[in-house]
Motif scaffolding. Structure first.
Motif, PDB file in Angstrom:
ATOM      1  N   ILE A 210      11.078  12.440  26.797  1.00 33.71           N
ATOM      2  CA  ILE A 210      10.475  13.502  27.607  1.00 33.71           C
ATOM      3  C   ILE A 210       9.452  14.320  26.844  1.00 33.71           C
ATOM      4  N   ASP A 211       9.614  14.355  25.526  1.00 36.51           N
ATOM      5  CA  ASP A 211       8.800  15.273  24.756  1.00 36.51           C
ATOM      6  C   ASP A 211       7.448  14.727  24.304  1.00 36.51           C
ATOM      7  N   ASN A 215       4.235  13.761  28.557  1.00 34.75           N
ATOM      8  CA  ASN A 215       4.464  15.034  29.203  1.00 34.75           C
ATOM      9  C   ASN A 215       5.337  14.988  30.444  1.00 34.75           C
ATOM     10  N   GLY A 216       6.449  14.352  30.340  1.00 30.28           N
ATOM     11  CA  GLY A 216       7.347  14.313  31.482  1.00 30.28           C
ATOM     12  C   GLY A 216       7.022  13.214  32.475  1.00 30.28           C
ATOM     13  N   HIS A 217       6.084  12.323  32.120  1.00 33.22           N
ATOM     14  CA  HIS A 217       5.773  11.221  33.034  1.00 33.22           C
ATOM     15  C   HIS A 217       6.224   9.875  32.484  1.00 33.22           C
ATOM     16  N   ALA A 221      11.731  10.066  31.567  1.00 27.50           N
ATOM     17  CA  ALA A 221      11.714  11.239  32.441  1.00 27.50           C
ATOM     18  C   ALA A 221      12.121  10.847  33.857  1.00 27.50           C
ATOM     19  N   LYS A 225      15.443  12.231  35.875  1.00 27.85           N
ATOM     20  CA  LYS A 225      15.367  12.809  37.230  1.00 27.85           C
ATOM     21  C   LYS A 225      16.289  12.068  38.190  1.00 27.85           C
ATOM     22  N   GLN A 248      11.950  19.807  26.476  1.00 32.08           N
ATOM     23  CA  GLN A 248      13.051  19.087  27.124  1.00 32.08           C
ATOM     24  C   GLN A 248      13.912  20.048  27.935  1.00 32.08           C
ATOM     25  N   PHE A 251      12.082  20.975  31.112  1.00 33.67           N
ATOM     26  CA  PHE A 251      12.105  19.846  32.044  1.00 33.67           C
ATOM     27  C   PHE A 251      13.436  19.811  32.796  1.00 33.67           C
ATOM     28  N   ASP A 254      13.700  22.716  35.269  1.00 33.62           N
ATOM     29  CA  ASP A 254      12.818  22.448  36.415  1.00 33.62           C
ATOM     30  C   ASP A 254      13.401  21.419  37.374  1.00 33.62           C
ATOM     31  N   HIS A 255      14.184  20.486  36.813  1.00 35.74           N
ATOM     32  CA  HIS A 255      14.713  19.436  37.684  1.00 35.74           C
ATOM     33  C   HIS A 255      16.181  19.642  38.048  1.00 35.74           C
TER      34      HIS A 255
END
Ligand code: C2E
Ligand code: MG
Ligand code: MG
Ligand code: MG
Length: 288
Positions: A210-211, A215-217, A221, A225, A248, A251, A254-255
């Motif tokens: 993730i890091d 960038n979270g894509h 990641a 999710k 992290q 992320f 946020d999720h």
């Protein structure tokens, strides 16, 4: 004795016994002796609410203090213990120590949280597991609510129907159960529903992705999710493993995953080191 034996083995060295095997053999002998001598110690790593730092529970992690080799990491000695059957001695030692620690903290007035203990496949499928566990617990006057067991996804899948029945037994006695290293084994999602688990621990290899630059894509990641979504649909708590950075942590928040274990919050610590954190009820979360 160990040293003498070691020298004797070297004389029998043949190309068939390659270095790695020999090393394994030495470690096995040393571990056998070490378990008897009480060289095994436990560290405790908090699982925290990552929005507040509140400590929810601890995971007990075995460490082996060898007099000459120093601190041997579980990634080296647990596989040896598993392949030689020594895990059936090691497991009960870990559980006993964790139970005695709960008892010590309780009598010292330290606010306690449940302690999660890792169970290897060999232990899981061992006959009479529930009774063995209960004997150790009742000797230390510990209640099932104060313990939790972590079983890896691949252990559970080794013999899924048997695992379901054993885990149901443990669950009916009041133990919380979690599935460890989730995403690295081969659990079919349909089985997940049949395992009486309260928590899924996302393997740290996914968090590690993730890091990066993505960038979270990253794929990691996406998997994190998906597991968080799965947990909320099945009503199972999700714990993220190996959280080392704010990126992290953000992320996860946020999720919708609020519970994690990782160096960002606390390293695995000795009982003495963890005590003030338990008294405070929380860890400090660095804010950047
Ligand atoms: P595990 O059960 O998945 O435990 C989590 C591992 O992640 C621990 O490694 C912990 O120190 C490490 N970790 C925690 N936070 C972070 C982080 O932020 N970054 C990174 N890179 N690592 C982090 P450890 O203590 O070396 O243990 C390795 C494995 O050995 C455990 O993985 C578990 O499978 C096994 N193990 C340890 N103690 C026992 C035990 O008492 N019984 C059994 N059966 N297995 C054990
Ligand atoms: Mg674990
Ligand atoms: Mg794990
Ligand atoms: Mg692991």
């Amino acid at each position: 004795i160990a040293k003498g034996e070691g020298r004797r083995i070297y004389r029998f060295y043949t190309p068939v016994l390659n270095r790695r095997l020999l090393e394994q053999f030495h470690l096995e002998q040393a571990l056998r002796i070490g378990l008897e001598r009480g060289e095994l110690v436990l560290k405790y790593q908090p699982r925290v609410d990552i929005t507040t730092g509140r400590i929810l529970s601890l995971e007990a992690l075995a460490r082996w203090h060898h007099p000459e080799l120093g601190l041997v990491s579980p990634s080296r000695f647990i596989p040896i213990a598993e392949s030689t059957g020594l895990i059936l001695d090691l497991g009960p030692l870990v559980l006993r120590e964790a139970c005695q620690q709960i008892q010590r903290w309780q009598s010292a007035g330290v606010p306690i949280v449940p302690i999660a203990v890792n169970l290897s496949a060999n232990e899981l499928y061992q006959e009479d597991l529930t009774h063995r566990i209960q004997d150790i617990m009742s000797a230390a006057h510990v209640e099932p609510e104060q313990l939790e067991f972590e079983i890896t996804e691949s252990s559970a899948m080794r013999s899924i129907d048997q695992a379901i029945s054993i885990l149901n037994q443990l669950r009916s006695r009041g133990f919380a159960l979690s599935i460890d290293d989730f995403g690295t084994g081969y659990a079919s999602l349909s089985y997940l529903n049949r395992l009486p688990m309260q928590a899924i621990k996302i393997d740290r290899s996914f968090l590690a992705e993730i890091d990066g630059k993505l960038n979270g894509h990253s794929q990691g990641a996406a998997i994190v999710k998906a597991i968080i979504g799965l947990g909320s649909n099945l009503g199972i708590h999700i714990i993220a493993e190996g959280v080392e950075t704010q990126a992290q942590r953000n992320f996860l928040i946020d999720h919708g995953c609020n519970v994690a274990q990782g160096y960002l919050f606390a390293w695995p610590l000795t009982a003495d080191e963890i005590e003030p954190l338990l008294r405070a009820g929380r860890v400090e979360i660095p804010d950047h």
